[in-house]
Enzyme design. Structure first.
Site, mmCIF file in Angstrom:
data_model
loop_
_atom_site.group_PDB
_atom_site.id
_atom_site.type_symbol
_atom_site.label_atom_id
_atom_site.label_comp_id
_atom_site.label_asym_id
_atom_site.label_seq_id
_atom_site.Cartn_x
_atom_site.Cartn_y
_atom_site.Cartn_z
ATOM 1 N N PRO A 71 0.836 -1.204 0.000
ATOM 2 C CA PRO A 71 0.000 0.000 0.000
ATOM 3 C C PRO A 71 0.872 1.257 0.000
ATOM 4 C CG PRO A 71 -0.181 -1.189 2.097
ATOM 5 C CD PRO A 71 0.663 -2.028 1.199
ATOM 6 N N GLY A 75 4.092 3.792 4.959
ATOM 7 C CA GLY A 75 5.280 3.550 5.793
ATOM 8 C C GLY A 75 5.951 2.222 5.509
ATOM 9 N N LEU A 76 5.503 1.518 4.459
ATOM 10 C CA LEU A 76 6.107 0.216 4.154
ATOM 11 C C LEU A 76 7.109 0.301 3.003
ATOM 12 C CD1 LEU A 76 3.002 -2.148 4.560
ATOM 13 C CD2 LEU A 76 4.709 -1.475 6.263
ATOM 14 N N GLY A 77 7.538 1.520 2.718
ATOM 15 C CA GLY A 77 8.633 1.691 1.756
ATOM 16 C C GLY A 77 8.234 1.495 0.309
ATOM 17 N N SER A 78 6.976 1.811 -0.036
ATOM 18 C CA SER A 78 6.559 1.564 -1.423
ATOM 19 C C SER A 78 7.311 2.469 -2.398
ATOM 20 C CB SER A 78 5.043 1.705 -1.587
ATOM 21 O OG SER A 78 4.674 3.048 -1.539
ATOM 22 N N SER A 79 7.607 3.720 -2.020
ATOM 23 C CA SER A 79 8.292 4.596 -2.979
ATOM 24 C C SER A 79 9.711 4.103 -3.233
ATOM 25 C CB SER A 79 8.283 6.056 -2.507
ATOM 26 O OG SER A 79 9.038 6.192 -1.340
ATOM 27 N N ALA A 80 10.390 3.609 -2.186
ATOM 28 C CA ALA A 80 11.742 3.069 -2.383
ATOM 29 C C ALA A 80 11.684 1.805 -3.234
ATOM 30 C CB ALA A 80 12.387 2.755 -1.036
ATOM 31 N N ALA A 81 10.696 0.946 -2.974
ATOM 32 C CA ALA A 81 10.585 -0.304 -3.749
ATOM 33 C C ALA A 81 10.325 0.012 -5.219
ATOM 34 C CB ALA A 81 9.485 -1.186 -3.165
ATOM 35 N N ASP A 123 15.320 2.592 3.427
ATOM 36 C CA ASP A 123 14.323 1.968 2.563
ATOM 37 C C ASP A 123 14.957 1.428 1.287
ATOM 38 O OD1 ASP A 123 12.842 3.264 4.492
ATOM 39 O OD2 ASP A 123 11.245 3.870 3.131
#
Ligand code: MEV
Length: 289
Positions: A71, A75-81, A123
């Site tokens: 999502p 805060g689960l690092g989606s932009s870095a992923a 991240d």
């Protein structure tokens, strides 16, 4: 055409403090983002500043398709992923020969620019390499991945990492005598956690302390605290806000046979629960099938 995926991450300890040169501990987790890049004269990037920056910095044009299990703004690092997987896919599609290390470094510089100069490499490192990392002063040290049973609770309240980082910076400017000792205390918790990585019970207690300290620097949210309390009440070793806070997610460290019960409690309080564990792989090539 090249398709790559990269994992999300959770901060176990030290978010925000890492932005000020303090240590942090983070871990890659199972939800992934999948990115397909294709050479094309017709540019199609969508609206993501991260993706635009990837193509611009690599000096190429193309189209991109993203399928994310992480999502966004949680805060689960989606932009870095997304950034890591996009760079890896561009690297392959345009045969640029970048190493994994170079991709991690480039992803960090993009993330830092988009987030207005304040970000830690956490991240992007975690998403690039997978597993667990100790981060300090912009450097990363790989830790032996632990088989923690984690339950994530998404508050479904979206937040901006950039804004949350600004909030802490504002508090630090206005009340350094309050904010700096709290950041020091977060450092103390993280260093103590490093001694107990094998002891979930002790680690859980330290997560509880870290949660309170994040509240103290103004990045808490009542819904996150409600989910944290629900997780603790249903048997978690400990629970805390993870990531930038102000919304987004919390994590609970749990005994294996309590995971479902904790996830149920999180859902009762209108959070979305994800039961997960470490992802030891970083970005990887996927079958274009
Ligand atoms: C965001 O997930 C965590 C922060 O510490 C920012 C960062 O480390 O880049 C707030």
């Amino acid at each position: 055409m090249a398709t790559y995926s990269a994992p999300g991450k959770v901060f176990l300890f030290g978010e925000h403090a890492v932005v000020y040169g303090k240590p942090g501990i983070a871990m890659a987790i199972k939800p992934r983002v999948y990115v397909t890049v294709r050479k094309a004269s017709q540019v199609h990037y969508g609206k993501s500043p991260y993706i635009e920056a990837c193509f611009r910095e690599m000096g190429v044009r193309g189209s991109i398709y993203i399928n994310s299990q992480i999502p966004s703004s949680s805060g689960l690092g989606s932009s870095a992923a997304v950034t890591v997987a996009t760079l890896a896919a561009i690297n392959d599609e345009y045969e640029m020969g970048m190493t994994r290390e170079e991709i991690a470094d480039r992803a960090f510089s993009i993330e830092k620019n988009v987030q207005k100069g304040r970000a830690s490499p956490t991240d992007t490192s975690v998403s690039t390499y997978g597993g667990m990392f100790f981060i300090m002063e912009g450097k990363r040290r790989r830790l032996a991945p632990q088989n923690y049973n984690l339950v994530i609770g998404n508050s479904m309240i979206s937040h901006s990492t950039t804004r949350m980082i600004e909030l802490v910076a504002e508090m630090r400017n206005k009340n350094p005598e309050i904010c700096n000792p709290v950041l020091d205390a977060i450092e103390g918790v993280t260093m103590e956690a490093m001694r107990y990585l094998h002891d979930s019970q002790r680690l859980g207690k330290l997560m509880d302390v870290n949660h309170a300290l994040l509240d103290a620097i103004g990045v808490g949210h009542p819904v996150l605290t409600r989910l944290v309390l629900a997780a603790r009440a249903t048997g978690a070793y400990g629970a805390k806000t993870t990531g930038a806070g102000g919304g987004g997610c919390m994590i609970a460290l749990a005994p294996k046979n309590f995971r479902n019960r904790i996830a149920g409690a999180i859902e009762v309080f209108e959070g979305r629960a994800i039961i997960t564990s470490v992802d030891t792989e970083g970005f990887r090539k996927e079958n274009d099938g």
